[in-house]
Design a protein around this motif. Sequence first.
Motif, mmCIF file in Angstrom:
data_model
loop_
_atom_site.group_PDB
_atom_site.id
_atom_site.type_symbol
_atom_site.label_atom_id
_atom_site.label_comp_id
_atom_site.label_asym_id
_atom_site.label_seq_id
_atom_site.Cartn_x
_atom_site.Cartn_y
_atom_site.Cartn_z
ATOM 1 N N ARG A 7 13.190 -2.797 -6.538
ATOM 2 C CA ARG A 7 14.332 -3.587 -7.004
ATOM 3 C C ARG A 7 14.867 -4.494 -5.907
ATOM 4 N NH1 ARG A 7 19.592 -2.315 -6.664
ATOM 5 N NH2 ARG A 7 19.068 -0.193 -5.975
ATOM 6 N N ARG A 8 14.732 -4.069 -4.654
ATOM 7 C CA ARG A 8 15.277 -4.854 -3.538
ATOM 8 C C ARG A 8 14.211 -5.653 -2.792
ATOM 9 N NH1 ARG A 8 17.748 0.241 -2.994
ATOM 10 N NH2 ARG A 8 16.283 0.800 -1.342
ATOM 11 N N ASP A 9 12.965 -5.508 -3.171
ATOM 12 C CA ASP A 9 11.871 -6.155 -2.427
ATOM 13 C C ASP A 9 11.319 -7.328 -3.229
ATOM 14 O OD1 ASP A 9 9.760 -6.856 -0.850
ATOM 15 O OD2 ASP A 9 8.924 -4.837 -0.680
ATOM 16 N N VAL A 10 11.720 -8.537 -2.855
ATOM 17 C CA VAL A 10 11.289 -9.727 -3.603
ATOM 18 C C VAL A 10 9.879 -10.171 -3.221
ATOM 19 C CG1 VAL A 10 13.655 -10.531 -3.869
ATOM 20 C CG2 VAL A 10 12.318 -11.266 -1.874
ATOM 21 N N THR A 11 9.283 -9.533 -2.206
ATOM 22 C CA THR A 11 7.940 -9.943 -1.772
ATOM 23 C C THR A 11 6.825 -9.331 -2.614
ATOM 24 O OG1 THR A 11 7.696 -8.125 -0.184
ATOM 25 C CG2 THR A 11 8.823 -10.122 0.587
ATOM 26 N N VAL A 12 7.142 -8.350 -3.453
ATOM 27 C CA VAL A 12 6.120 -7.678 -4.245
ATOM 28 C C VAL A 12 5.660 -8.596 -5.370
ATOM 29 C CG1 VAL A 12 5.595 -5.709 -5.727
ATOM 30 C CG2 VAL A 12 7.023 -5.410 -3.705
ATOM 31 N N GLY A 13 4.339 -8.832 -5.445
ATOM 32 C CA GLY A 13 3.798 -9.756 -6.422
ATOM 33 C C GLY A 13 3.009 -9.074 -7.518
ATOM 34 N N ALA A 14 2.263 -9.907 -8.266
ATOM 35 C CA ALA A 14 1.552 -9.430 -9.449
ATOM 36 C C ALA A 14 0.470 -8.410 -9.105
ATOM 37 C CB ALA A 14 0.939 -10.615 -10.193
ATOM 38 N N GLU A 15 -0.235 -8.583 -7.978
ATOM 39 C CA GLU A 15 -1.321 -7.668 -7.636
ATOM 40 C C GLU A 15 -0.806 -6.252 -7.410
ATOM 41 O OE1 GLU A 15 -4.576 -7.979 -7.721
ATOM 42 O OE2 GLU A 15 -4.247 -9.975 -8.559
ATOM 43 N N THR A 16 0.292 -6.148 -6.673
ATOM 44 C CA THR A 16 0.870 -4.827 -6.432
ATOM 45 C C THR A 16 1.394 -4.219 -7.719
ATOM 46 O OG1 THR A 16 1.512 -5.494 -4.194
ATOM 47 C CG2 THR A 16 2.591 -3.543 -5.098
ATOM 48 N N MET A 17 2.033 -5.039 -8.547
ATOM 49 C CA MET A 17 2.536 -4.533 -9.828
ATOM 50 C C MET A 17 1.381 -4.068 -10.713
ATOM 51 S SD MET A 17 5.748 -4.828 -9.328
ATOM 52 C CE MET A 17 6.612 -4.656 -10.872
ATOM 53 N N ARG A 18 0.249 -4.744 -10.642
ATOM 54 C CA ARG A 18 -0.917 -4.336 -11.432
ATOM 55 C C ARG A 18 -1.407 -2.956 -10.991
ATOM 56 N NH1 ARG A 18 -3.523 -8.517 -10.778
ATOM 57 N NH2 ARG A 18 -3.104 -9.522 -12.779
ATOM 58 N N ALA B 220 0.833 -1.207 0.000
ATOM 59 C CA ALA B 220 0.000 0.000 0.000
ATOM 60 C C ALA B 220 0.866 1.255 0.000
ATOM 61 C CB ALA B 220 -0.931 -0.012 1.214
ATOM 62 N N HIS B 221 2.006 1.206 0.684
ATOM 63 C CA HIS B 221 2.923 2.347 0.698
ATOM 64 C C HIS B 221 3.505 2.593 -0.697
ATOM 65 C CE1 HIS B 221 3.730 1.797 5.305
ATOM 66 N NE2 HIS B 221 2.570 2.368 5.041
ATOM 67 N N TYR B 222 3.829 1.519 -1.413
ATOM 68 C CA TYR B 222 4.355 1.691 -2.774
ATOM 69 C C TYR B 222 3.364 2.458 -3.646
ATOM 70 C CZ TYR B 222 8.158 -1.651 -1.960
ATOM 71 O OH TYR B 222 9.287 -2.273 -1.495
ATOM 72 N N VAL B 223 2.109 2.051 -3.571
ATOM 73 C CA VAL B 223 1.091 2.706 -4.393
ATOM 74 C C VAL B 223 0.897 4.150 -3.942
ATOM 75 C CG1 VAL B 223 -1.338 2.649 -5.096
ATOM 76 C CG2 VAL B 223 -0.054 0.508 -4.858
ATOM 77 N N ASP C 54 0.152 -10.709 -17.577
ATOM 78 C CA ASP C 54 -1.017 -9.849 -17.810
ATOM 79 C C ASP C 54 -0.651 -8.379 -17.609
ATOM 80 O OD1 ASP C 54 -2.662 -11.967 -18.422
ATOM 81 O OD2 ASP C 54 -3.509 -12.146 -16.386
ATOM 82 N N VAL C 55 0.114 -8.108 -16.551
ATOM 83 C CA VAL C 55 0.542 -6.728 -16.291
ATOM 84 C C VAL C 55 1.420 -6.235 -17.435
ATOM 85 C CG1 VAL C 55 1.824 -5.228 -14.730
ATOM 86 C CG2 VAL C 55 0.405 -7.058 -13.783
#
Length: 422
Positions: free
Chosen positions: A305-316, A287-290, A348-349
């Motif tokens: 770049r350093r956060d491997v926990t970010v997935g497809a939903e956040t990228m979308r 939520a902070h990224y957005v 998809d993203v």
Amino acid sequence: MGRTYERAEVLAARFAGDLLLDEVTGGELQIPVGADVLRLVPSSDDDVVAWLDVWNSANARHLADSDTGTFDERLVARLTWDVLVDLLRGGPGDGLLRELLSFSPLTSSPAVIELLQERAHVSRRRDELADLVRRLFAAASDSGQPVARCAVHTLNLVLLHVVLSPSCSSLDVGVEDWPKLAAFWRSQLSDEDWRTLVASVHVSWDQAPAPVLGIGTAGPGTVDLSGLVCDVPLREAAMEARFTGDPAGSGFGYVLEALPPGRRDVHYARAVLELAASPVEPWVRAAHYVWWSDKFPDLVLDCLRRDVTVGAETMRELAKTPVAESSAFVVQICDRIGRGGDDPGLLDVFDGLGTPRSDHGSRVAVLDAWLRLHEQGYRHPPHRRTDLRAVLRAVDFDEIRRHRPDLVYRAGTVAHEIGLFE
């Protein structure tokens, strides 16, 4: 000096309280308060008489009967209240009250504040007394007192007003610029008095730009953002802290000096803390990224770049923000493809990006991701916008060889596997 004699013999005998008054004008009324002595200096014979009347009144009201505070604290509270009420009734000038309120902050003695609150609670003239204190505050700057005593005097008038009108606005007291007045107090009070004041008075900015003041109210668990001035450059704040010698401001300045020179503002500092330094759950950080993507897209991309926990939903969600305009965002998507995550969601993203900016970094990342997918047995379905053949046909192998020579061999092997060169 004239002859010195003792007054209020009964109290002096019962409590060993030293109350000395010099007969000549300019003498002192001395009241012990803890380790210090409060010296009240009359300016005329009329003041001497008036002050003795007030003292005798306080003496007659059974100061010893209260269980709150020491005798000295009860004495100061009683004198302060009685002089204030006497002024409201048309008594002599405010010389005695000014002397009482210029000695030390009322918050330095919780018992004095509590006793004054008790008196205010049962008073039927609280509003009139509060209006009187407001008028006294308006005239306080013209009292001609030394700076340190003026600071304590104005502070105590504000505290008296809050005692009489709990949860009042600073504008109700007549304070137009609260931060400026608070800085003045801070510069004149001792460290101990300042800490006690801050701990005793709750300042809420719910009705900015003027704070609401209260005594004995629990402090907030978080910062009240409504009154926060976020547009002050931290460089200016650090320079001011250095100039004033404020230890708290200097401490914050030392921490924030690590920020990039062009990014020393409180918004950026907050973003850095939330995105890179706060131990929170992944969904909170997402939520902070957005949240920060509109204001600081470069910082968000660097943290992704350093956060491997970010997935497809956040990228979308980020694909709908200015972050998606950068070729670095393509790199972030591709770096997550073929690594055991939600590959269909990430593809998809990628398909929904339209035509993002392209550079050698993003072209290398796309090739690497599509090769990983093929090497893991993935085959692009027909509905995908970009398949492996399209990626290989668009490759500039000379460019790839300069940046990732290892990819040239892998790309050639896959190209032969799919019959691209036949």
